[in-house]
Design an enzyme around this catalytic site. Structure first.
Site, PDB file in Angstrom:
ATOM      1  N   ARG A   1      43.042  37.843  29.598  1.00 34.87           N
ATOM      2  CA  ARG A   1      42.192  39.009  29.358  1.00 34.87           C
ATOM      3  C   ARG A   1      42.973  40.324  29.374  1.00 34.87           C
ATOM      4  O   ARG A   1      42.375  41.380  29.474  1.00 34.87           O
ATOM      5  CB  ARG A   1      41.063  39.030  30.399  1.00 34.87           C
ATOM      6  CG  ARG A   1      40.072  37.874  30.214  1.00 34.87           C
ATOM      7  CD  ARG A   1      39.078  37.795  31.353  1.00 34.87           C
ATOM      8  NE  ARG A   1      38.039  36.819  31.091  1.00 34.87           N
ATOM      9  CZ  ARG A   1      38.159  35.516  31.335  1.00 34.87           C
ATOM     10  NH1 ARG A   1      39.287  35.025  31.821  1.00 34.87           N
ATOM     11  NH2 ARG A   1      37.160  34.690  31.073  1.00 34.87           N
TER      12      ARG A   1
ATOM     13  N   ASN B   1      37.511  44.551  30.461  1.00 40.30           N
ATOM     14  CA  ASN B   1      38.634  43.674  30.769  1.00 40.30           C
ATOM     15  C   ASN B   1      39.978  44.373  30.600  1.00 40.30           C
ATOM     16  O   ASN B   1      40.100  45.267  29.767  1.00 40.30           O
ATOM     17  CB  ASN B   1      38.594  42.443  29.856  1.00 40.30           C
ATOM     18  CG  ASN B   1      37.666  41.371  30.394  1.00 40.30           C
ATOM     19  OD1 ASN B   1      37.551  41.182  31.593  1.00 40.30           O
ATOM     20  ND2 ASN B   1      37.006  40.668  29.490  1.00 40.30           N
TER      21      ASN B   1
ATOM     22  N   ARG C   1      29.246  30.400  35.567  1.00 35.25           N
ATOM     23  CA  ARG C   1      29.728  29.318  34.699  1.00 35.25           C
ATOM     24  C   ARG C   1      29.997  28.055  35.510  1.00 35.25           C
ATOM     25  O   ARG C   1      29.712  26.941  35.062  1.00 35.25           O
ATOM     26  CB  ARG C   1      30.992  29.767  33.962  1.00 35.25           C
ATOM     27  CG  ARG C   1      30.718  30.802  32.887  1.00 35.25           C
ATOM     28  CD  ARG C   1      31.990  31.391  32.312  1.00 35.25           C
ATOM     29  NE  ARG C   1      31.668  32.285  31.185  1.00 35.25           N
ATOM     30  CZ  ARG C   1      32.426  33.296  30.797  1.00 35.25           C
ATOM     31  NH1 ARG C   1      33.559  33.557  31.442  1.00 35.25           N
ATOM     32  NH2 ARG C   1      32.071  34.047  29.769  1.00 35.25           N
TER      33      ARG C   1
ATOM     34  N   HIS D   1      39.252  37.830  37.664  1.00 34.03           N
ATOM     35  CA  HIS D   1      38.449  37.391  36.519  1.00 34.03           C
ATOM     36  C   HIS D   1      39.451  37.133  35.399  1.00 34.03           C
ATOM     37  O   HIS D   1      39.678  37.963  34.528  1.00 34.03           O
ATOM     38  CB  HIS D   1      37.445  38.466  36.112  1.00 34.03           C
ATOM     39  CG  HIS D   1      36.684  38.134  34.860  1.00 34.03           C
ATOM     40  ND1 HIS D   1      35.929  36.987  34.714  1.00 34.03           N
ATOM     41  CD2 HIS D   1      36.579  38.802  33.678  1.00 34.03           C
ATOM     42  CE1 HIS D   1      35.384  36.977  33.507  1.00 34.03           C
ATOM     43  NE2 HIS D   1      35.771  38.059  32.864  1.00 34.03           N
TER      44      HIS D   1
END
Length: 310
Positions: free
Chosen positions: A92, A124, A155, A179
């Site tokens: 990311r 991001n 998720r 993340h």
């Protein structure tokens, strides 16, 4: 007093955030900020056209930084998804240079507006960008929060729920750290049907490694399929915003700067009206604690690199 939320960036994610907030009646007033004047004006009119068919009413103003002075929450969705679409590395950080340059101007405008609420960051790479927003604005760290692994945890809950034929809301536990690629599922925290998942996995045909990989790569499946992600991360931001607006004292896994870490990463915190109200402490395994520190070190390294270029 009227409830007010600002959204900076009305692209795919920002529009999804706006729709979710307005449809649920989370606030009374909304401020849309976007460099594309025609697009943000169109979104304003489009949502106004929806008001007659919604249960809640919302007032919308556009590109008025001063209107953010009394906002309860501002949600930043800055970014350039094209950079991620063209990214061969699968992480990311493709948007880091672009987004970090925007944080300087947006952060300055936000500070000068007199905003003193809670800033929720989606952009991001979210841990580094959240830390950068706090650095640029000088806002108290507890009032600058990133969505972090709240989405990755969702998720994981989906993947575990599918494995056990359960609603994902019946799965508890957390993904921690970045993340991004250094995140991990803290399996010691995950429980299903009243039992630790590690116990059930040992007794049955449950591949925890495959579930963890599904959680880590889930976003790229969505990205490759439709060119961007939106609903999952938007819902994560909305959940944080609602916890702030309601002073819910909700335990959420968000990107926050813990005293013992010194850098933004995802770890459960108590979220309420003033942002992060309290830290939590998980009883992690030695391996999980090592993974958390490795993730912290990676985020710190990338933050230091970008700060040195400003």
């Amino acid at each position: 007093m009227a409830r007010k939320i600002g959204i900076i960036g009305l692209g795919n994610v920002g529009a999804a955030v706006a729709h979710g907030l307005i449809a649920q009646g989370v606030a009374d007033d909304y401020v849309f900020i976007d460099a594309n004047e025609a697009k943000v004006k169109a979104d304003q009119i489009d949502f106004q056209d929806a008001m007659a068919n919604l249960e809640a009413h919302g007032n919308i103003v556009i590109n008025d930084w001063a209107a953010l002075a009394d906002a309860d929450v501002v949600i930043s969705t800055l970014g350039n998804i094209k950079l991620q679409q063209d990214n061969p590395t699968g992480d990311r950080f493709a948007e880091l240079k672009f987004t970090s340059s925007m944080v300087q101007s947006v952060g300055t405008n936000l500070k000068e507006s007199g905003f003193h609420g809670v800033l929720v960051v989606i952009s991001n790479p979210v841990d580094v960008i959240t830390a950068l927003f706090q650095h640029v604005t000088g806002f108290p760290a507890h009032k600058v929060i990133g969505t972090g692994t709240l989405l990755d945890t969702a998720r994981m809950q989906r993947a575990v729920g599918e494995a056990f034929d359960l609603d994902p809301r019946s799965v508890s536990g957390y993904n921690l750290g970045e993340h991004g690629n250094s995140q991990f599922v803290a399996w010691s925290t995950v429980r299903v049907m009243g039992q630790p998942i590690v116990t059930l996995a040992d007794a049955g045909d449950i591949d925890l490694a495959a579930i963890e990989e599904e959680a880590r790569k889930g976003g790229f499946t969505v990205l490759n399929g439709k060119g961007y992600t939106s609903y999952g991360v938007a819902t994560s931001a909305i959940r944080i915003a609602k916890a702030v607006m309601a002073d819910a004292h909700a335990e959420l896994v968000v990107s926050n700067r813990r005293d013992d870490m010194g850098m933004y990463l995802s770890y459960p915190a108590i979220i309420g009206r003033d942002g992060v109200l309290a830290e939590t402490t998980l009883d992690l395994t030695t391996d999980e604690q090592e993974k958390l520190l490795q993730s912290r070190d990676y985020i710190q390294q990338r933050f230091d690199e970008i700060v040195d270029t400003l």
